[in-house]
Design an enzyme around this catalytic site. Structure first.
Site, PDB file in Angstrom:
ATOM      1  N   LYS A   1    -104.764  -7.962  -6.232  1.00 48.70           N
ATOM      2  CA  LYS A   1    -105.901  -7.397  -6.941  1.00 48.70           C
ATOM      3  C   LYS A   1    -107.163  -8.246  -6.747  1.00 48.70           C
ATOM      4  O   LYS A   1    -108.285  -7.716  -6.716  1.00 48.70           O
ATOM      5  CB  LYS A   1    -105.572  -7.262  -8.426  1.00 48.70           C
ATOM      6  CG  LYS A   1    -104.506  -6.204  -8.721  1.00 48.70           C
ATOM      7  CD  LYS A   1    -104.943  -4.830  -8.235  1.00 48.70           C
ATOM      8  CE  LYS A   1    -103.991  -3.733  -8.674  1.00 48.70           C
ATOM      9  NZ  LYS A   1    -104.439  -2.377  -8.260  1.00 48.70           N
TER      10      LYS A   1
ATOM     11  N   TYR B   1     -98.650 -10.340  -8.195  1.00 50.42           N
ATOM     12  CA  TYR B   1     -99.577  -9.213  -8.351  1.00 50.42           C
ATOM     13  C   TYR B   1    -101.047  -9.623  -8.243  1.00 50.42           C
ATOM     14  O   TYR B   1    -101.842  -8.959  -7.568  1.00 50.42           O
ATOM     15  CB  TYR B   1     -99.303  -8.584  -9.719  1.00 50.42           C
ATOM     16  CG  TYR B   1    -100.185  -7.448 -10.144  1.00 50.42           C
ATOM     17  CD1 TYR B   1    -100.075  -6.192  -9.551  1.00 50.42           C
ATOM     18  CD2 TYR B   1    -101.109  -7.603 -11.186  1.00 50.42           C
ATOM     19  CE1 TYR B   1    -100.862  -5.125  -9.974  1.00 50.42           C
ATOM     20  CE2 TYR B   1    -101.896  -6.547 -11.617  1.00 50.42           C
ATOM     21  CZ  TYR B   1    -101.767  -5.307 -11.006  1.00 50.42           C
ATOM     22  OH  TYR B   1    -102.541  -4.259 -11.432  1.00 50.42           O
TER      23      TYR B   1
END
Length: 324
Positions: free
Chosen positions: A181, A177
């Site tokens: 980001k 993840y």
């Protein structure tokens, strides 16, 4: 923080806002909040039932009958879909480009790097980075090719990304993840400078929101794959509701912040500890002094967290990736 004047630098009354991922979680809360401030809102997501329900709810919180709400079902991991969304949004908005585009779409699938299938790593980049990059590309091509006089209001247009505080600080269990980001933060920083190329650069503002834990249905799904060691390290993270994140985000935008954290002092500390060449608030004096202090603190915090991870590995052995 940053010494801004009291002027609202993010007026939305009477303006048209496109929100991706606007049918649930933070995106839906942002849509509702902006509707209560007089915005015309178009939300984008995949699932039509959630889209319909959200649009119906927006009508109920509008402050005047003339406000308009609409939805578009689309898979924004496709660049052609992003272009279609912006085209349809422009037609719906009386053939005028939207004034504000806020990218909230995304999903987290935590896991340890080697235990996560490579397809999941790729999907995280598609869902969290490319879905925003595609819509940003279409949006900026549209905005920068038109005279600023096409905007109904003489206020800057705003392109807003939604990243995460995880982009400021590494945490075990988020390797699928975090890169997506972090890439959004890098894109936003680059665009902030790149817009200086254009004579109308001051009429387009780029921002990034950095929430921490958001208590939502998506967070419950995250916990299904989240390693136990990650949950242990997050024990002190109080988290926020989607509405709290929306309110904090808009307040930061109204202050004129380019990088907006939503989780109070902790989020701010994480941001200033990793500012680098990113824009500071105001003249940057407060942010810079805070960054010196936080950089020292982070050395101690990182050493402590690394020690916790090593101890966990020794105590749990082959169970290090086991979910709880």
């Amino acid at each position: 923080m940053g010494g801004f004047a009291s002027k609202n630098r993010f007026p939305v009354d009477g303006r048209t806002v496109v929100i991706t991922g606007g049918s649930q979680g933070m995106g839906r809360s942002v849509a509702r909040l902006l509707a209560t401030k007089g915005a015309n809102v178009l939300i984008v997501a995949r699932g039509i039932p959630n889209l319909e329900e959200t649009v119906e709810g927006l009508s109920k919180v509008a402050i005047r009958p003339s406000q308009r709400f609409h939805y578009i079902s689309a898979d924004l991991t496709s660049p052609t879909e992003a272009a279609r969304v912006l085209s349809e949004a422009t037609r719906w908005n009386s053939n005028q480009p939207p004034d504000i585009v806020w990218c909230c779409a995304g999903i987290a699938v935590p896991g340890l790097f080697i235990e996560t299938e490579i397809d999941t790593h790729r999907d995280q980049m598609d869902s969290n980075y490319f879905s925003s990059a595609y819509i940003a590309h279409s949006t900026l091509r549209n905005w920068l090719s038109l005279p600023f006089s096409t905007s109904k209001a003489k206020e800057p247009r705003h392109l807003i990304f939604t990243s995460s505080v995880i982009a400021f600080y590494p945490l075990i269990g988020y390797s699928p993840y975090t890169p997506s980001k972090s890439a959004l933060r890098a894109l936003s920083d680059t665009l902030s400078q790149e817009l200086q190329l254009y004579s109308k650069g001051d009429s387009v503002k780029v921002h990034t929101i950095f929430p921490a834990t958001i208590f939502s249905a998506a967070h419950e799904r995250e916990n299904l794959t989240k390693p136990a060691i990650t949950k242990k390290l997050e024990e002190s993270d109080g988290g926020q509701t989607p509405d709290e994140v929306a309110i904090a985000s808009v307040r930061g935008l109204e202050r004129g912040e380019e990088m907006v954290t939503t989780s109070g002092l902790l989020g701010y500390a994480m941001k200033v500890g990793m500012l680098g060449a990113s824009k500071r608030n105001g003249w940057g004096v407060v942010d810079t002094i805070a960054s010196w202090i936080v950089s020292v603190v982070l050395m101690v915090v990182r050493r402590d967290m690394d020690g916790t991870v090593r101890k966990w590995g020794l105590e749990n052995g082959s169970q290090v990736g086991q979910k709880t």
